[in-house]
Write an enzyme that holds these catalytic residues in place. Structure first.
Site, PDB file in Angstrom:
ATOM      1  N   HIS A 251       8.990  -8.987   1.444  1.00 24.73           N
ATOM      2  CA  HIS A 251       8.840  -7.964   0.519  1.00 24.73           C
ATOM      3  C   HIS A 251       9.650  -8.373  -0.640  1.00 24.73           C
ATOM      4  CE1 HIS A 251       7.763  -4.973   3.678  1.00 24.73           C
ATOM      5  NE2 HIS A 251       8.221  -5.861   4.511  1.00 24.73           N
TER       6      HIS A 251
ATOM      7  N   HIS B  66       5.720 -12.229   6.172  1.00 24.86           N
ATOM      8  CA  HIS B  66       5.646 -11.835   4.557  1.00 24.86           C
ATOM      9  C   HIS B  66       7.017 -11.693   4.214  1.00 24.86           C
ATOM     10  CE1 HIS B  66       5.308  -8.318   7.174  1.00 24.86           C
ATOM     11  NE2 HIS B  66       5.952  -7.681   6.498  1.00 24.86           N
TER      12      HIS B  66
ATOM     13  N   GLU C  44       6.288  -4.161  11.312  1.00 20.95           N
ATOM     14  CA  GLU C  44       4.895  -3.825  11.455  1.00 20.95           C
ATOM     15  C   GLU C  44       3.709  -4.584  11.683  1.00 20.95           C
ATOM     16  OE1 GLU C  44       3.899  -0.703   8.522  1.00 20.95           O
ATOM     17  OE2 GLU C  44       6.031   0.079   8.790  1.00 20.95           O
ATOM     18  N   VAL C  45       3.805  -5.647  10.702  1.00 27.13           N
ATOM     19  CA  VAL C  45       2.777  -6.656  10.772  1.00 27.13           C
ATOM     20  C   VAL C  45       3.035  -7.923  10.899  1.00 27.13           C
ATOM     21  CG1 VAL C  45       0.808  -7.568   9.105  1.00 27.13           C
ATOM     22  CG2 VAL C  45       1.684  -5.238   8.607  1.00 27.13           C
TER      23      VAL C  45
ATOM     24  N   ASN D 137      11.307  -8.849   7.358  1.00 25.80           N
ATOM     25  CA  ASN D 137      11.522  -8.201   8.633  1.00 25.80           C
ATOM     26  C   ASN D 137      10.780  -8.969   9.725  1.00 25.80           C
ATOM     27  OD1 ASN D 137      12.603  -5.812   7.801  1.00 25.80           O
ATOM     28  ND2 ASN D 137      10.517  -4.920   7.084  1.00 25.80           N
TER      29      ASN D 137
ATOM     30  N   ILE E 271       0.784  -1.143   0.049  1.00 27.06           N
ATOM     31  CA  ILE E 271       0.047   0.077   0.027  1.00 27.06           C
ATOM     32  C   ILE E 271       0.991   1.358   0.018  1.00 27.06           C
ATOM     33  CG2 ILE E 271      -0.341   0.247   2.584  1.00 27.06           C
ATOM     34  CD1 ILE E 271      -3.336   0.544   2.125  1.00 27.06           C
TER      35      ILE E 271
END
Ligand code: AMP
Length: 116
Positions: free
Chosen positions: A109, A107, A102-103, A94, A37
């Site tokens: 990137h 995941h 953050e989440v 991360n 996003i």
């Protein structure tokens, strides 16, 4: 490794379960890939396993071989589909506080520039 608990109250859990919309790039049996996003590169895709894993190490230690293979082939498919070669790309995952995650749903990137 210390036992850690997956927290379902995160945006990727909601995207996987279709409670929130996303900009889908590719879907596999065990993963989804969406556009970030807030992109940090011309191509910025997040590839996310559908299973509830906190981070990379949790995924690799606890997912099935089928999930791990499907996820990694998904990365290669996106590289191909987005024409990230021969220009090049980087993968980043991360984890935790030091990793500034953050989440808290695993995941990777995929950052690059299309050669289109
Ligand atoms: P991190 O957990 O630090 O590896 O990064 C989480 C990433 O998720 C950031 O790059 C955010 O821009 C991205 N992000 C957060 N919410 C959404 C969303 N609803 N759709 C797509 N990307 C998101």
């Amino acid at each position: 490794m210390t036992e850690r608990e997956y927290n379902k109250d995160n945006v990727f859990y909601k995207i996987i379960n279709k409670e929130i919309n996303s900009n889908l790039v590719l879907e596999g049996k065990h993963f989804i890939a969406i556009n970030d996003i807030s992109p940090k590169a011309p191509v910025h895709v997040l590839i996310i396993p559908k299973g509830n894993y906190i981070d990379y190490a949790d995924f690799v230690m606890n997912a099935t071989d089928e999930e791990i293979i499907d996820f990694n082939k998904g990365i290669a498919t996106i590289v191909e589909q987005m024409k990230l070669l021969p220009g090049g790309y980087k993968l980043l995952s991360n984890s935790g506080l030091f990793g500034q995650q953050e989440v808290p749903h695993m995941h990777v990137h995929i950052l690059g520039k299309s050669s289109n």
